[in-house]
Write an enzyme that holds these catalytic residues in place. Structure first.
Site: not given
Ligand code: YXS
Length: 257
Positions: A64, A108, A138
């Site tokens: 998400h 998500g 969730y």
């Molecule tokens: O700083 P900039 O503008 O370059 O943006 C960065 C991150 O902020 C962005 N980004 C996201 N933006 C919005 N929502 C996200 N979920 C998200 N994930 C990343 O993308 C740009 C590059 O991210 P960066 O520098 O971290 O890339 P990386 O290659 O070092 O690492 C990739 C990831 C995916 C390992 C890392 O970005 C990460 O851990 N992202 C969050 C993963 C996560 O926890 N997703 C859950 C989202 S909440 C959801 O899905 C549900 C509501 S729930 O919580 O119920 O599961």
């Protein structure tokens, strides 16, 4: 520019997530493009769909879009949340949807792949459900998607640790239908889709819809439903949820006191 690419290959369609700069985070715009792509595929009478990301991306989808999670005390995973609409569009699509997974799948997006009919991964794939990292309560339909696919202890491990299950674990517990090498992933998945297209799509579509209806036939009485919503409301209107989102956006670790 659309945040998904679409391609027609023989009798099946390929939808590629295309928002690399945000690691294919599932924004309302991306989901809108995904739903439009599914409608295009339905109009094109495809007999299967492959949902994938670019083979150059280390992340299949970051889940998400956190910046779009509501902070006005609204339910973050309400019926009308774009991601929930995307999940239902895949779940209800009349032909098989195969998730082809190279890279990591978060939050998500994990739920989205679990609503695909089959998942084919390579050794770089991993799956993590992460509401506990953000303080998100969730939702019941999402938890049901996990319970329909995995043993309860594995569902609890995924939700309670928020740690990724790697490709080997994903195959072992049943997330993956097939684990193939990076080099084979595309050919294997496309061949699988090609084979499905040689079979009766009338039969397959009606079996898919029956499976969905039967899987969704689990019922909850009204009082229990109200109790669940009260439990969830206390969390998404509570301190942890707001701290989790602020911490993510400020790129710091959350302090869940
Ligand atoms: O700083 P900039 O503008 O370059 O943006 C960065 C991150 O902020 C962005 N980004 C996201 N933006 C919005 N929502 C996200 N979920 C998200 N994930 C990343 O993308 C740009 C590059 O991210 P960066 O520098 O971290 O890339 P990386 O290659 O070092 O690492 C990739 C990831 C995916 C390992 C890392 O970005 C990460 O851990 N992202 C969050 C993963 C996560 O926890 N997703 C859950 C989202 S909440 C959801 O899905 C549900 C509501 S729930 O919580 O119920 O599961």
């Amino acid at each position: 520019m659309s945040s998904v690419h679409t391609e027609l290959v023989d009798k099946f369609g390929v939808i590629t997530l295309n928002r690399e700069e945000k690691r294919n985070a599932l924004s309302a715009e991306l989901i809108s493009d995904l739903v439009a792509a599914l409608d295009f595929m339905k109009q094109s009478n495809v007999r299967a769909i492959i949902l994938r990301a670019s083979s150059k991306s280390k992340t299949w989808s970051a889940g998400h879009d956190v910046s779009e999670l509501p902070r006005n005390n609204a339910d973050p995973l309400r019926w009308s949340d774009p991601l929930e609409e995307g999940i239902r569009a895949i779940n209800r699509f009349p032909t098989p949807v195969i998730a082809m997974v190279h890279g990591t799948v978060w939050g998500g997006a994990c739920d989205l792949t679990f609503n695909c009919d089959l998942i084919v991964g390579d050794p770089t794939c991993a799956f993590a459900i992460t509401p506990a990292k953000l303080g998100v309560p969730y939702n019941p339909s999402g938890i049901m998607h996990f319970l329909m696919r995995l043993p309860l202890n594995v569902v609890k491990e995924m939700f309670f640790t928020a740690l990724p299950l790697n490709a080997d674990r994903a195959l072992q517990v049943g997330i993956l239908n097939h684990l193939v090498s990076e080099d084979e992933l595309e050919a294997f998945t496309y061949n699988l889709a090609t084979h499905i297209c040689t079979l009766s799509h009338h039969s397959i579509s009606v079996i898919k819809e029956q499976a969905r209806i039967i899987a969704d036939s689990f019922s909850i009485n009204t009082e229990t439903w109200e109790y669940i919503q009260e439990l969830r409301r206390r969390v998404y209107q509570g301190r942890h949820y707001h701290e989790g989102i602020e911490a993510f956006l400020e790129k710091r670790s959350p302090n869940f006191v």
